[in-house]
Write an enzyme that holds these catalytic residues in place. Structure first.
Site, PDB file in Angstrom:
ATOM      1  N   TYR A 141      -3.421  32.737  -9.458  1.00 17.91           N
ATOM      2  CA  TYR A 141      -2.449  33.828  -9.332  1.00 17.91           C
ATOM      3  C   TYR A 141      -3.091  35.079  -8.750  1.00 17.91           C
ATOM      4  O   TYR A 141      -2.413  35.892  -8.129  1.00 17.91           O
ATOM      5  CB  TYR A 141      -1.877  34.191 -10.711  1.00 17.91           C
ATOM      6  N   LYS A 191      -7.830  20.246 -15.149  1.00 16.27           N
ATOM      7  CA  LYS A 191      -7.762  19.161 -14.159  1.00 16.27           C
ATOM      8  C   LYS A 191      -9.191  18.927 -13.680  1.00 16.27           C
ATOM      9  O   LYS A 191      -9.520  19.036 -12.500  1.00 16.27           O
ATOM     10  CB  LYS A 191      -6.812  19.586 -13.013  1.00 16.27           C
ATOM     11  N   ASP A 223      -1.844  16.651 -15.993  1.00 12.63           N
ATOM     12  CA  ASP A 223      -0.757  15.697 -15.710  1.00 12.63           C
ATOM     13  C   ASP A 223      -0.428  14.875 -16.956  1.00 12.63           C
ATOM     14  O   ASP A 223       0.738  14.659 -17.303  1.00 12.63           O
ATOM     15  CB  ASP A 223      -1.094  14.801 -14.494  1.00 12.63           C
ATOM     16  N   ASP A 247       1.913  28.264 -16.925  1.00 15.07           N
ATOM     17  CA  ASP A 247       3.257  28.623 -16.451  1.00 15.07           C
ATOM     18  C   ASP A 247       4.145  27.382 -16.431  1.00 15.07           C
ATOM     19  O   ASP A 247       5.259  27.383 -16.950  1.00 15.07           O
ATOM     20  CB  ASP A 247       3.148  29.228 -15.044  1.00 15.07           C
ATOM     21  N   ASP A 251       7.405  26.126 -19.348  1.00 12.20           N
ATOM     22  CA  ASP A 251       8.835  25.865 -19.090  1.00 12.20           C
ATOM     23  C   ASP A 251       9.208  24.472 -19.600  1.00 12.20           C
ATOM     24  O   ASP A 251      10.301  24.271 -20.142  1.00 12.20           O
ATOM     25  CB  ASP A 251       9.158  25.944 -17.588  1.00 12.20           C
TER      26      ASP A 251
END
Ligand code: NAD
Ligand code: IPM
Ligand code: MN
Length: 355
Positions: A141, A191, A223, A247, A251
């Protein structure tokens, strides 16, 4: 002494939901004899239209000087084509950075009342009680980026991810401390089978775990974590992860309890903290008066808990939200036959009545 709360409604449903949360804070303050002063400031597309910038200096200054910030949401189609550096989203990113809000706590607790609202089977979500500890001012970001350049005869763009050991240590420490007063389990998500930043993340978290032998640590690739959240979300206590993964996963986790409109968050740093629902400005329902205000109201409860240290007042707000839901009030995002249809105002009133 009076406490100063800066309210930043922002765009879209931001205005509607912060209005609800402020009403609930005022009623709670009355009941618990707290002196709260509210000061409103602009940010996002609304500020861009007025001042040509999504984050006026005055807003940052006021936020820094406050005892806590309540933030609605920013963004909307109207500003999708403004210069990238002036997009409404820059307001929340800029506030996080300038207030040093390195950690975003996103709790997801599925109450018995809402078990049947989950898109997943009741048996899967019953008992979910987790918190995502998301790194908030680093990673991809905030790395260097290029919007457009020519490379080997083609246009390309790039964003760089970087994390330093102190950045990872700081967020991981908070995750371990959080787990210590919860169910003593941290799942670090990365990851590291592909990314160098993730390998540094995993090494750093593993090393820090030596200081927290009472907390169980495991690691998941992002994942797999996304899949585990759908298969067996009850396995999680504290999920600690970077900015982008946090992020996306939050959700996903938000809907375990039925609707993203219910989910609060606390963004904390060394000094002033900021509280915001995890959803956005919901342009599809903005202006209709039907947004679920609970995520913002619960964010206000977190403000009372973490910034003002007013635990009983925070609990009163949480209990009032639970009671309104238990009594059958539902905004459209959660409505089913047989329940009491509530728009934003009616839901707010139902909560106010139960403070
Ligand atoms: P969104 O969270 O705004 O909406 C996703 C879906 O959830 C929509 O269908 C919306 O109607 C629904 N929803 C969200 N909040 C709700 C609520 N309180 N009650 C009922 N339904 C609700 O995400 P999006 O559509 O991807 O993004 C819209 C805009 O918001 C974009 O400009 C995005 O950048 C911005 N955004 C801002 C923030 C923030 O300010 N912190 C967070 C996320 C997205
Ligand atoms: C969130 C939002 C923000 C983010 C956007 C609006 C910059 O999606 O708070 O989750 O990506 O952090
Ligand atoms: Mn998001």
């Amino acid at each position: 002494m009076a406490k100063k709360i800066v309210v930043i409604p922002g765009d879209g449903i931001g205005k509607e939901i912060t209005e609800s949360a402020v009403a609930v804070m005022k009623k709670t303050a009355e009941k618990f004899k707290l002196e709260l002063n509210f000061e409103y400031h602009d940010a996002g597309g609304t500020a861009y239209d007025k001042f040509g910038t999504p984050l006026p200096d005055e807003t940052v200054k006021a936020a820094k000087a406050s005892d806590g910030v309540l933030f609605g949401a920013v963004g909307g189609d109207k500003w999708d084509n403004v210069e990238p550096g002036l997009r409404p989203e820059k307001a929340i990113l800029g506030l996080r950075k300038s207030l040093g809000l390195y950690a975003n706590l996103r709790p997801v607790k599925v109450s018995e009342t809402l078990v049947e609202y989950s898109p997943l089977k009741s048996d899967v979500v019953r008992g979910v009680d987790l918190v995502i500890v998301r790194e908030l001012i680093g990673g991809i970001y905030f790395g260097d980026r290029c919007e457009s350049e020519q490379h080997d005869g083609a246009e390309r763009a790039w964003d760089l991810e970087n994390y330093s050991v102190p950045e990872v240590e700081r967020i991981a420490r908070l995750a371990f401390e959080t787990a210590r007063i919860r169910n003593k389990k941290v799942t670090s998500v990365d990851k590291s089978n592909v990314l160098a930043t993730s390998r540094l993340w995993r090494r750093t978290v593993t090393k820090l775990a030596d200081e927290y032998k009472d907390v169980e640590l495991d690691h998941l690739y992002v994942d797999n974590c996304a899949m585990q959240l759908a298969i067996k979300p009850t396995q999680f206590d504290v999920i600690c992860t970077g900015n982008l993964f946090g992020d996306i996963l939050s959700d996903e986790a938000a809907v375990l309890g039925g609707s993203i409109g219910m989910m609060p968050s606390a963004s904390i740093g060394k000094e002033t903290s900021l509280f915001e629902p995890i959803h956005g400005s919901a342009p599809d329902i903005a202006g209709k008066g039907i947004a679920n205000p609970i995520g913002t109201i619960l964010s206000a409860a977190m403000l009372l808990r973490y910034s003002l240290r007013e635990e009983p007042a925070a609990k009163a707000i949480e209990a009032a939200c639970d009671a309104a839901l238990a009594d059958g009030y539902r905004t459209p995002d959660l409505y089913k036959d047989g329940f009491k249809k509530a728009n934003t105002d009616k839901m707010t009133e139902a909560i106010l009545d139960r403070i």
